[in-house]
Design a protein around this motif. Structure first.
Motif, PDB file in Angstrom:
ATOM      1  N   GLN A   1       1.114   5.071   2.928  1.00 24.04           N
ATOM      2  CA  GLN A   1      -0.265   4.612   3.121  1.00 24.04           C
ATOM      3  C   GLN A   1      -0.438   3.692   4.321  1.00 24.04           C
ATOM      4  OE1 GLN A   1      -1.354   2.749  -0.560  1.00 24.04           O
ATOM      5  NE2 GLN A   1      -0.033   0.975  -0.298  1.00 24.04           N
TER       6      GLN A   1
ATOM      7  N   HIS B   1       7.711  13.415  -0.116  1.00 21.07           N
ATOM      8  CA  HIS B   1       7.698  13.833  -1.519  1.00 21.07           C
ATOM      9  C   HIS B   1       8.956  14.629  -1.844  1.00 21.07           C
ATOM     10  CE1 HIS B   1       6.438  15.849  -5.229  1.00 21.07           C
ATOM     11  NE2 HIS B   1       5.505  14.908  -5.349  1.00 21.07           N
TER      12      HIS B   1
ATOM     13  N   ASP C   1       7.147   9.679 -11.247  1.00 19.14           N
ATOM     14  CA  ASP C   1       6.855   8.553 -10.352  1.00 19.14           C
ATOM     15  C   ASP C   1       6.803   8.962  -8.881  1.00 19.14           C
ATOM     16  OD1 ASP C   1       6.866   6.724 -12.482  1.00 19.14           O
ATOM     17  OD2 ASP C   1       9.042   6.428 -12.335  1.00 19.14           O
TER      18      ASP C   1
ATOM     19  N   GLU D   1       2.766   8.064  -2.201  1.00 17.73           N
ATOM     20  CA  GLU D   1       1.496   7.491  -1.750  1.00 17.73           C
ATOM     21  C   GLU D   1       1.693   6.081  -1.187  1.00 17.73           C
ATOM     22  OE1 GLU D   1      -2.922   6.305  -3.558  1.00 17.73           O
ATOM     23  OE2 GLU D   1      -1.403   7.248  -4.839  1.00 17.73           O
ATOM     24  N   ILE D   2       2.456   5.250  -1.893  1.00 13.65           N
ATOM     25  CA  ILE D   2       2.676   3.875  -1.432  1.00 13.65           C
ATOM     26  C   ILE D   2       3.453   3.869  -0.122  1.00 13.65           C
ATOM     27  CG2 ILE D   2       3.797   1.674  -1.967  1.00 13.65           C
ATOM     28  CD1 ILE D   2       3.334   2.338  -4.947  1.00 13.65           C
TER      29      ILE D   2
ATOM     30  N   SER E   1       7.792  -1.867  -6.291  1.00 18.50           N
ATOM     31  CA  SER E   1       6.768  -1.264  -7.144  1.00 18.50           C
ATOM     32  C   SER E   1       7.310  -0.602  -8.405  1.00 18.50           C
ATOM     33  CB  SER E   1       5.971  -0.227  -6.338  1.00 18.50           C
ATOM     34  OG  SER E   1       5.318  -0.851  -5.242  1.00 18.50           O
TER      35      SER E   1
ATOM     36  N   ASP F   1       4.987  11.048  -7.094  1.00 17.92           N
ATOM     37  CA  ASP F   1       3.671  11.090  -6.440  1.00 17.92           C
ATOM     38  C   ASP F   1       3.214   9.697  -6.023  1.00 17.92           C
ATOM     39  OD1 ASP F   1       3.574  13.809  -6.782  1.00 17.92           O
ATOM     40  OD2 ASP F   1       2.143  13.776  -8.443  1.00 17.92           O
ATOM     41  N   ARG F   2       3.311   8.748  -6.945  1.00 19.58           N
ATOM     42  CA  ARG F   2       2.852   7.397  -6.637  1.00 19.58           C
ATOM     43  C   ARG F   2       3.721   6.757  -5.558  1.00 19.58           C
ATOM     44  NH1 ARG F   2       3.757   2.174  -9.775  1.00 19.58           N
ATOM     45  NH2 ARG F   2       2.434   0.677  -8.696  1.00 19.58           N
TER      46      ARG F   2
END
Length: 359
Positions: free
Chosen positions: A324, A339, A314, A320-321, A248, A316-317
């Protein structure tokens, strides 16, 4: 002793200095006569040398292999496979090239010969990771396991010292997670500890003397063992994070593994004391996570993800990925702890074992 299941993988390994000379013999063993040689653009000349060595058994080159096995690259390779009536592939290079060979095998069933020139370990696994639209997905199937692997120590002598270090620590990551895998077993644990030991001993020697053939041989031996671990048992948090960061955020594979590994191990440490002890013993230190961080420094590897293009914004994203979709890990995967882990790895801070993986 606890009950366990051990499943040996059906691959043939040819190891030694100068073992590339046996390539034609190995193709004969597989009954193959129309080989497509695969490589990255950077290793095009090595691929041409292999093609020349194959003579009439080599019918073409495809040298567009790329990191994280993009589906569009594989689709272009498939057109070449069909146009040339290929009956096998010969992949020379690291995980990018070997991954392409696996992707072709998945779609065609063609046999593969893998000739690794790094310590990545993909050649010993029935695992394929492919990237589509910025998301990397992984599957495990014997359909992608190379039939034959040729380890030629001579091919690693020109691998740059820093690249050797990050590639070797990438290999160590496979063994580290094998030591606390849900489906682990004592046979793989022995291989894992020995693989870590061999690489931890040899990588600093390579950093100071890249032409040291004995150190190169030890490192390639360790990489083979670590790759076998990756192919035999499941991985967990560390590999999930690296797949997220690579697929990603397009971060380089080996460097990402090298940077993240000490932090992922620190996060999991409270849940895996026996594995921590074995890793520390193999590294020759008292703190496994810190020992891995120090090994990275000793081979000149980057210390933080920020050095290879991953920004603090970056985190945070990426968190999340990475959180999830549920996956097994010896310790619960919690967004707050992940995090913090990624923030520390981004900044290049020295890992310390603590609550939630925090310092």
């Amino acid at each position: 002793m606890q009950p366990f299941v051990y499943h040996g993988l059906p691959s043939r390994v040819v190891f030694g200095q100068g073992s590339l000379s046996r390539l034609t013999e190995e193709l004969e063993h597989l009954g193959c006569r129309r080989a497509l040689v695969l490589a990255t653009p950077q290793q095009q000349q090595q691929a041409r040398d292999v093609l020349e060595q194959l003579g009439e058994r080599g019918i073409g080159l495809y040298t567009e292999a790329a990191m994280h096995t993009p589906v569009e690259v594989t689709e272009r390779a498939m057109r070449v496979v069909e146009e040339l009536s290929v009956d096998c592939t010969v992949a020379i290079g690291g995980g990018s090239t070997i991954g392409l060979g696996k992707a072709i095998a998945l779609r065609t069933g063609l046999p593969q010969v893998a000739i690794p020139t790094t310590y990545a370990g993909s050649e010993m696994t029935p695992i394929l990771g492919e990237t589509r639209d910025g998301i990397k997905t992984t599957q495990r199937t014997l359909d992608v396991l190379p039939e034959t692997v040729i380890y030629d120590v001579d091919l690693t002598l020109s691998l740059p010292a820093v690249m050797s270090g990050t590639s070797g620590i990438n290999a160590i990551a496979h063994a580290v997670e094998a030591l606390y895998a849900r489906d682990g077993n004592p046979v793989i644990a022995l291989m894992a500890e020995e693989g870590i030991r061999a690489l931890a001993k040899s990588l600093p020697r390579i950093a100071s003397d890249p032409a040291n053939a004995e150190a190169r041989s030890d490192a390639l031996y360790g990489a083979w063992l670590c790759g076998t671990c990756l192919g035999s048992v499941g991985m967990s948090l560390h590999h999930k994070l690296c797949h997220t960061l690579g697929g990603s955020f397009d971060l380089p594979h080996a460097e990402t593994h090298t940077i993240v590994l000490p932090h992922a191990l620190a996060y999991n440490a409270p849940a895996v004391p026996e594995a921590m002890a074995r890793i520390a013993r193999a590294l020759g230190c008292t703190d496994a996570a810190a020992g891995l961080y120090d090994l990275g420094r000793s081979v000149g590897a980057p210390s933080g993800l920020g050095e290879i293009g991953f920004q603090a914004a970056d985190v945070d994203r990426a968190t999340e990925i990475a959180t999830q979709n549920p996956y097994w890990n010896p310790r619960d995967v919690e967004a707050k702890g992940i995090h913090r882990l990624l923030s520390d790895a981004q900044a290049g801070q020295r890992p310390q074992v603590g609550d939630g993986g925090e310092q």
